[in-house]
Design a protein around this motif. Structure first.
Motif, short mmCIF file in Angstrom:
data_model
loop_
_atom_site.label_atom_id
_atom_site.label_comp_id
_atom_site.label_asym_id
_atom_site.label_seq_id
_atom_site.Cartn_x
_atom_site.Cartn_y
_atom_site.Cartn_z
N LEU A 248 120.32 92.89 -13.09
CA LEU A 248 121.15 93.35 -12.26
C LEU A 248 120.84 93.29 -11.12
CD1 LEU A 248 123.65 96.04 -11.85
CD2 LEU A 248 121.75 97.63 -12.05
N LEU A 249 119.61 93.39 -10.72
CA LEU A 249 119.59 92.43 -9.57
C LEU A 249 119.73 91.70 -8.95
CD1 LEU A 249 116.22 94.84 -8.75
CD2 LEU A 249 117.67 95.07 -7.42
N VAL A 250 119.21 90.62 -10.13
CA VAL A 250 120.08 89.04 -9.79
C VAL A 250 121.79 88.63 -9.63
CG1 VAL A 250 120.26 86.95 -11.14
CG2 VAL A 250 118.36 88.31 -10.56
N ALA A 251 122.52 89.95 -10.26
CA ALA A 251 123.70 90.13 -10.64
C ALA A 251 124.06 90.39 -8.83
CB ALA A 251 124.72 91.14 -11.00
N VAL A 252 123.15 91.07 -7.97
CA VAL A 252 124.09 91.79 -6.97
C VAL A 252 123.46 91.40 -6.06
CG1 VAL A 252 123.30 93.53 -5.10
CG2 VAL A 252 123.25 94.50 -7.65
N ALA A 253 122.29 90.18 -5.76
CA ALA A 253 121.73 89.38 -5.37
C ALA A 253 122.86 87.87 -4.89
CB ALA A 253 120.69 88.61 -5.70
N GLY A 254 124.47 87.52 -6.58
CA GLY A 254 124.55 86.25 -6.39
C GLY A 254 126.45 87.00 -5.59
N LEU A 255 126.53 88.60 -5.86
CA LEU A 255 127.32 88.96 -5.43
C LEU A 255 127.07 89.33 -3.73
CD1 LEU A 255 128.34 92.27 -7.95
CD2 LEU A 255 129.95 90.36 -8.04
N ALA A 256 126.23 89.44 -3.51
CA ALA A 256 126.17 89.58 -1.80
C ALA A 256 126.16 87.94 -1.02
CB ALA A 256 124.71 89.67 -1.00
N LEU A 257 126.14 86.86 -2.16
CA LEU A 257 126.39 86.10 -1.50
C LEU A 257 128.31 85.06 -1.38
CD1 LEU A 257 124.20 83.21 -3.50
CD2 LEU A 257 124.44 83.41 -0.84
N SER A 258 129.11 86.55 -1.56
CA SER A 258 130.36 86.27 -1.74
C SER A 258 130.63 86.20 -0.15
CB SER A 258 130.84 87.65 -2.30
OG SER A 258 131.95 87.39 -2.74
N ALA A 259 130.25 87.22 0.28
CA ALA A 259 130.96 87.49 1.86
C ALA A 259 131.05 86.97 3.16
CB ALA A 259 130.79 89.38 2.44
N PRO A 260 129.78 86.08 2.51
CA PRO A 260 129.44 84.69 3.58
C PRO A 260 129.78 83.24 3.13
CG PRO A 260 127.17 86.04 3.39
CD PRO A 260 128.27 86.17 2.02
N LEU A 261 129.72 83.37 1.92
CA LEU A 261 130.37 82.41 1.62
C LEU A 261 132.12 81.92 1.79
CD1 LEU A 261 128.66 81.32 -1.86
CD2 LEU A 261 128.46 79.32 -0.01
N ILE A 262 132.66 83.13 1.59
CA ILE A 262 134.01 83.10 2.01
C ILE A 262 134.69 83.39 3.44
CG2 ILE A 262 136.21 84.65 1.76
CD1 ILE A 262 135.14 86.08 -0.91
N ALA A 263 133.77 83.72 4.36
CA ALA A 263 133.54 83.37 5.87
C ALA A 263 134.00 81.93 6.53
CB ALA A 263 132.32 84.29 6.07
N HIS A 264 132.77 81.08 5.38
CA HIS A 264 133.25 80.04 5.68
C HIS A 264 133.96 79.03 4.27
CE1 HIS A 264 128.98 80.03 7.20
NE2 HIS A 264 129.00 78.74 7.43
N ILE A 265 134.71 79.32 3.94
CA ILE A 265 135.91 78.61 3.54
C ILE A 265 137.16 78.53 4.16
CG2 ILE A 265 136.32 77.80 0.93
CD1 ILE A 265 134.98 80.01 -0.75
N THR A 266 137.37 78.47 5.12
CA THR A 266 138.53 78.91 6.10
C THR A 266 139.30 77.94 5.65
OG1 THR A 266 137.50 77.35 7.71
CG2 THR A 266 137.27 79.66 7.99
N ALA A 267 139.38 77.24 4.82
CA ALA A 267 140.40 76.29 4.35
C ALA A 267 141.40 76.47 3.93
CB ALA A 267 139.78 74.61 4.97
N VAL A 268 141.18 77.08 2.60
CA VAL A 268 141.29 77.94 1.71
C VAL A 268 141.85 79.22 1.43
CG1 VAL A 268 140.37 78.17 -0.88
CG2 VAL A 268 139.92 76.31 0.51
N PRO A 269 143.25 79.42 0.95
CA PRO A 269 144.11 81.27 1.22
C PRO A 269 142.58 82.21 0.62
CG PRO A 269 145.31 79.27 0.86
CD PRO A 269 144.35 78.67 0.53
N ALA A 270 142.87 83.31 0.73
CA ALA A 270 142.30 84.06 0.58
C ALA A 270 142.31 83.84 -1.52
CB ALA A 270 142.54 85.82 0.68
N LEU A 271 143.69 84.10 -1.90
CA LEU A 271 144.52 84.89 -3.17
C LEU A 271 143.64 83.64 -3.46
CD1 LEU A 271 147.40 86.31 -2.85
CD2 LEU A 271 145.80 87.38 -3.45
#
Length: 325
Positions: free
Chosen positions: A39-62
């Motif tokens: 579960l802690l590994v899962a949370v670490a993976g989920l925690a990467l989501s927002a920083p990565l999404i903030a970098h993918i500016t060329a792709v729409p959210a959906l």
């Protein structure tokens, strides 16, 4: 691959002294200890989501939501067909319906939360979407499952830690308020997703359930992209690399491991632990983006951990009482 928790004892095994069915307290604690690590590994993976999404500016959210699920389906399909075909065939109608419903709720979670990040502050969006454990506890109560006071106290304490960390800013701007509402809806949808997943995982292995769930999510998000006119490509190489990294971490390690552990740890513990995504994302942003969290981040993390410890203690107490009965 068979799940050792569902295998029947050997015919030559010595008789057990008690007629109770299922694993004993020691067995559950052993598996729970392993699943806490996962579960802690899962949370670490989920925690990467927002920083990565903030970098993918060329792709729409959906489109980001669609591709992370579509790529995960591409990885899981050959695994399921080669090693879990029997598990797929064994899924009865109820399990399939619940898995499809979980996938629809996961699609709703992504569809409302990711756009909210561009409408309101990241702090508000994160705090509101992580209200998942509150809605999980309420839904469990509606279903007739009484939660001990310790579990409620732990959930409230953990969410208080998120509020301390993010400083929820409910802006008076109509656009920001709409973003806040979308994030809150994302937290509600995630609670339903976790609860349905826990129900399906009682009888279905991780890979078959996850494949059906993600495939459903992909179909719904594809429809949403087409209706909204969100571009599904082409993108440059950097955007595709970031989408692959997001799929590998937040989707396959994050959501998939959540599906793995929810069977043994239960929806209350699992959804409360997801609150750790917020300080995890803050730490990643500090190390990767140079965005150091405020001083309140450190006591807030301690508060979240204390709340999670209370929920885990309550769940273990409930499991122990059930096994003793």
């Amino acid at each position: 691959m068979s799940d050792p928790r569902t295998e029947q004892p050997s015919a030559v095994a010595p008789p057990v002294p008690s007629p109770r069915l299922g694993p004993g307290p020691g067995t559950w604690r052993a598996y729970a200890s392993l699943d806490v690590v996962l579960l802690l590994v899962a949370v670490a993976g989920l925690a990467l989501s927002a920083p990565l999404i903030a970098h993918i500016t060329a792709v729409p959210a959906l489109a980001i939501a669609f591709w992370r699920n579509a790529m995960a389906v591409g990885v899981l399909t050959p695994v399921a067909l080669l090693r879990h075909r029997a598990g797929l065939r064994a899924m009865d109608r109820r399990a399939v319906v619940l898995a499809v419903a979980a996938g629809a709720l996961l699609a709703l979670h992504f569809a409302v939360w990711l756009p909210s990040l561009g409408m309101t502050s990241v702090a508000s969006s994160t705090a509101l979407v992580t209200t998942t454990p509150i809605w999980t506890m309420i839904l469990l109560r509606i279903r007739g499952r009484r939660q001990p006071g310790v579990a409620w106290a732990g959930t409230a304490l953990a969410f208080l830690g998120v509020v301390i960390l993010t400083g929820v800013d409910l802006s008076s701007s109509p656009r920001a308020l709409a973003g806040d509402g979308l994030a809150l809806a994302g937290g509600m949808a995630a609670a339903g997703y976790v609860l349905l997943g826990a129900e399906v995982r009682r009888t279905v292995a991780t890979v078959p359930y996850t494949l059906v769930c993600y495939a459903t999510t992909t179909v719904f998000l594809l429809a949403a992209c087409l209706v909204a006119g969100a571009s599904l490509g082409p993108y440059d190489g950097g955007a595709w690399t970031q989408l692959v990294l997001l799929t590998a971490t937040a989707q396959l390690l994050g959501h998939s491991l959540v599906n793995r552990v929810v069977k043994s740890l239960g929806p209350s513990v699992t959804s409360t632990a997801i609150l750790l995504e917020t300080p995890g994302a803050a730490l990643i942003a500090a190390l990767w983006l140079g965005q150091w969290p405020p001083a309140a981040a450190y006591p807030a993390l301690a508060v979240i951990l204390a709340g999670l410890a209370l929920v885990i203690a309550a769940e273990r107490g409930a499991r122990g009482a059930a096994e003793a009965g």
